[in-house]
Design a protein around this motif. Structure first.
Motif, short mmCIF file in Angstrom:
data_model
loop_
_atom_site.label_atom_id
_atom_site.label_comp_id
_atom_site.label_asym_id
_atom_site.label_seq_id
_atom_site.Cartn_x
_atom_site.Cartn_y
_atom_site.Cartn_z
N GLY A 161 61.59 81.81 -80.58
CA GLY A 161 60.19 81.73 -80.98
C GLY A 161 59.39 82.14 -80.01
N MET A 162 58.13 81.56 -80.05
CA MET A 162 57.22 81.99 -78.84
C MET A 162 57.57 80.97 -77.74
SD MET A 162 55.01 84.35 -79.16
CE MET A 162 54.36 85.30 -80.40
N SER A 163 58.62 81.19 -77.06
CA SER A 163 59.09 80.30 -76.06
C SER A 163 58.43 80.92 -74.66
CB SER A 163 60.72 80.23 -75.83
OG SER A 163 60.85 81.66 -75.25
N ASP A 164 58.56 79.96 -73.55
CA ASP A 164 57.79 80.59 -72.28
C ASP A 164 58.40 81.99 -71.99
OD1 ASP A 164 57.26 77.77 -70.53
OD2 ASP A 164 56.58 78.22 -72.10
N GLN A 165 57.88 82.78 -71.45
CA GLN A 165 58.20 84.08 -71.12
C GLN A 165 57.53 84.39 -69.62
OE1 GLN A 165 59.65 87.14 -72.10
NE2 GLN A 165 60.38 85.99 -73.67
N LEU A 166 58.49 84.47 -68.66
CA LEU A 166 57.99 84.80 -67.36
C LEU A 166 57.45 86.02 -67.34
CD1 LEU A 166 57.91 83.24 -64.62
CD2 LEU A 166 59.89 84.84 -63.95
N TYR A 167 56.37 86.32 -66.50
CA TYR A 167 55.37 87.51 -66.57
C TYR A 167 56.12 88.79 -65.77
CZ TYR A 167 51.42 90.65 -66.23
OH TYR A 167 50.41 91.62 -66.37
N THR A 168 56.88 89.39 -66.47
CA THR A 168 57.73 90.33 -65.92
C THR A 168 56.93 91.65 -65.83
OG1 THR A 168 58.87 90.87 -68.09
CG2 THR A 168 59.69 89.24 -66.61
N CYS A 169 56.03 91.89 -66.33
CA CYS A 169 55.50 93.32 -66.72
C CYS A 169 54.05 93.54 -66.15
CB CYS A 169 55.38 93.77 -68.11
SG CYS A 169 54.96 92.55 -69.33
N CYS A 170 53.77 94.81 -65.95
CA CYS A 170 52.76 95.12 -65.57
C CYS A 170 51.41 95.43 -66.39
CB CYS A 170 52.80 96.15 -64.53
SG CYS A 170 53.72 97.56 -65.35
N GLY A 171 50.96 94.57 -67.10
CA GLY A 171 50.07 94.68 -68.12
C GLY A 171 48.94 95.02 -67.35
N SER A 172 47.53 95.16 -68.04
CA SER A 172 46.43 95.73 -67.24
C SER A 172 45.89 94.60 -66.72
CB SER A 172 45.77 96.32 -68.29
OG SER A 172 46.50 97.32 -69.10
N PRO A 173 45.83 94.29 -65.57
CA PRO A 173 45.07 93.13 -64.87
C PRO A 173 43.79 92.67 -65.33
CG PRO A 173 45.86 94.77 -63.10
CD PRO A 173 45.95 95.35 -64.53
N ALA A 174 42.69 93.72 -65.62
CA ALA A 174 41.72 92.87 -66.11
C ALA A 174 41.72 92.34 -67.45
CB ALA A 174 40.63 94.15 -66.44
N TYR A 175 42.77 92.45 -68.09
CA TYR A 175 42.89 91.79 -69.87
C TYR A 175 43.85 90.80 -69.45
CZ TYR A 175 40.17 95.73 -71.50
OH TYR A 175 39.44 96.75 -71.59
N ALA A 176 44.47 90.57 -68.19
CA ALA A 176 45.64 89.39 -68.16
C ALA A 176 45.04 88.10 -67.85
CB ALA A 176 46.55 89.78 -66.66
N ALA A 177 45.57 87.22 -68.53
CA ALA A 177 45.13 85.86 -68.61
C ALA A 177 45.49 85.29 -67.42
CB ALA A 177 46.06 85.09 -69.94
N PRO A 178 44.98 83.95 -66.96
CA PRO A 178 45.03 83.44 -65.66
C PRO A 178 46.24 83.01 -65.29
CG PRO A 178 43.00 82.80 -66.87
CD PRO A 178 43.82 83.47 -67.55
N GLU A 179 47.01 82.49 -66.37
CA GLU A 179 48.52 81.88 -66.41
C GLU A 179 49.25 82.84 -65.90
OE1 GLU A 179 46.48 81.63 -68.88
OE2 GLU A 179 47.71 82.09 -70.68
N LEU A 180 48.94 84.11 -66.46
CA LEU A 180 50.05 85.31 -66.06
C LEU A 180 49.80 85.72 -64.70
CD1 LEU A 180 49.49 88.12 -68.68
CD2 LEU A 180 50.76 86.13 -68.75
N ILE A 181 48.59 85.79 -64.33
CA ILE A 181 48.56 86.32 -62.74
C ILE A 181 48.62 85.22 -61.99
CG2 ILE A 181 46.84 88.16 -63.35
CD1 ILE A 181 44.46 86.53 -62.53
N ALA A 182 48.87 83.91 -62.24
CA ALA A 182 49.23 83.16 -61.41
C ALA A 182 50.82 82.91 -61.30
CB ALA A 182 48.81 81.43 -62.01
N GLY A 183 51.54 83.83 -61.94
CA GLY A 183 52.92 83.99 -62.04
C GLY A 183 53.77 82.78 -62.71
N LYS A 184 52.96 82.01 -63.38
CA LYS A 184 53.57 80.80 -63.91
C LYS A 184 54.21 81.20 -65.21
CE LYS A 184 49.62 78.31 -63.36
NZ LYS A 184 48.60 77.46 -64.13
N SER A 185 55.06 80.51 -65.68
CA SER A 185 55.87 80.98 -67.25
C SER A 185 54.53 80.48 -68.13
CB SER A 185 56.93 80.06 -67.39
OG SER A 185 56.40 78.55 -67.89
N TYR A 186 54.53 81.33 -69.19
CA TYR A 186 53.55 81.19 -70.14
C TYR A 186 54.03 81.58 -71.56
CZ TYR A 186 53.54 86.31 -70.28
OH TYR A 186 54.11 87.54 -70.65
N MET A 187 52.87 81.25 -72.34
CA MET A 187 53.32 81.57 -73.75
C MET A 187 52.68 82.90 -74.16
SD MET A 187 54.98 78.85 -74.83
CE MET A 187 54.71 78.63 -76.55
#
Ligand SMILES: O=C(Nc1ccc2c(c1)CCNCC2)c1ccc(-c2cn[nH]c2)cc1OCc1ccccc1
Length: 341
Positions: A161-187
């Protein structure tokens, strides 16, 4: 190079190029057996290089996503050097260009579009997918002003299910959530909600809430969660933006709260309907009849073939005949379909 196109050329008349992006070219084409117009995304496997797995991810995801606000995949043809994806035609181009041409959209028009985005994203989340690259460039407009979500190359369908996913991809920074760019695991779904906040801001203002040429400055702005609030924004718009652009993902609004949010239902009276209008579990009788007669096989044989969902010329013929039927055109195949082996 001609032999690369044979398989596709058998059923499609390929027309002009309508767009070319990084590693793909998109051409308009006509599906000969039904006369329907489609878009064919053509990729060169060598040029794709390390991005090839992203295309496979996209194809597998699109095979499971059947929704009126998600761009439809009709057929996939893979040759030694190329991958062809036969897709729903979206002659209105990108939502991005639509906003730029108008500077910004009214609250009413923003609401009409945003409800369609909420519908598509909620559907994905209920199926266990997170998109992870939501932005106006990935929302196309069809000839009836409907939005169609594209680009599932970065989407994640976590096993549990919607478990944690490490941010492994280069989505578009301007639209990326703070927890993504912090490199933390996120939902994945929480990150999509943030991106929807950036999208809504772009619809209402015509520019981004967090923007900077310097990536470090951009990240700082995103993590601060502070953005300008132009005076044309209504108080309800400001409230919804605040709930979407919550730096703490646990305080961010959820899709369930979004479906009947006061801003979402204003002047519409009804919550967002996120269920798909497409019926894919039961095959349409008229279409099966037309195809079995045309192929001179029994209905049972044709049903068995179609239920394999090979995304071959049969899948394409089925979906495109069904599209003709739902838009009130005759469910008829021209003679070319039986030139098949
Ligand atoms: O049908 C598509 N595009 C498309 C078709 C016709 C026209 C336009 C656009 C706008 C440009 N003026 C000519 C009219 C179309 C369909 C599916 C996909 C697609 C689905 N997953 N991945 C890609 C991409 C598509 O395109 C990309 C594009 C082309 C030109 C600009 C803006 C966007």
């Amino acid at each position: 190079v001609v032999e690369e196109y044979n398989e596709i050329a058998r059923h499609y008349r390929i027309k002009e190029t309508v767009g070319s992006g990084g590693f793909a070219k998109v051409k308009r084409a006509v599906h000969l057996p039904t006369g329907e117009t489609v878009a064919i995304k053509i990729m060169d496997k060598v040029a794709l290089g390390a991005d090839l797995p992203r295309v496979k991810t996209e194809i597998e995801a699109m095979k499971n996503l059947h929704h009126h606000h998600i761009c439809r995949l009709y057929q996939v043809v893979e040759t030694s050097r190329k991958i062809f994806m036969v897709l729903e035609y979206c002659s209105g181009g990108e939502l991005f260009d639509y906003i730029v041409q108008r500077d910004r959209l009214s609250e009413i028009e923003s609401r009409a579009f945003f409800r369609q985005i909420v519908s598509a994203v909620t559907y994905m989340h209920y199926l266990g997918y997170a998109h992870r690259d939501l932005k106006p460039e990935n929302l196309l407009i069809d000839d009836e002003q409907n939005l169609k979500l594209i680009d599932f190359g970065l989407c994640a369908k976590p096993k549990g299910g919607m478990s944690d996913q490490l941010y492994t991809c280069c989505g578009s920074p301007a639209y990326a959530a703070p927890e993504l760019i912090a490199g933390k695991s996120y939902m994945g779904n929480e990150a999509d909600l943030w991106s929807m906040g950036v999208l809504l801001y772009a619809l209402l203002n015509g520019f981004l809430p967090f923007d900077d040429d310097n990536i470090g400055m951009l990240y700082r702005k995103i993590k601060s969660g502070k953005y300008d609030t132009p005076d044309w924004l209504s108080s309800e718009s400001l409230i919804l933006l605040k709930q979407l652009l919550q730096v703490d993902p646990k305080r961010r609004i959820t899709v369930d709260e979004l479906l009947n949010h006061v801003w979402i239902t204003k002047e519409m009276g009804v919550p967002v309907e996120w269920n798909s209008k497409y019926q894919t579990s039961v095959l349409d009788d008229d279409v099966v009849t037309e195809m079995s007669v045309h192929r001179k096989v029994s209905r049972e044989t044709m049903k068995a073939e179609l239920e394999k969902w090979n995304y071959d010329y049969l899948t394409a013929a089925y979906f495109l005949l069904l599209k003709k039927k739902t838009s009130g055109r005759p469910v008829r195949l021209q003679m070319t379909l039986d030139s098949e082996p």
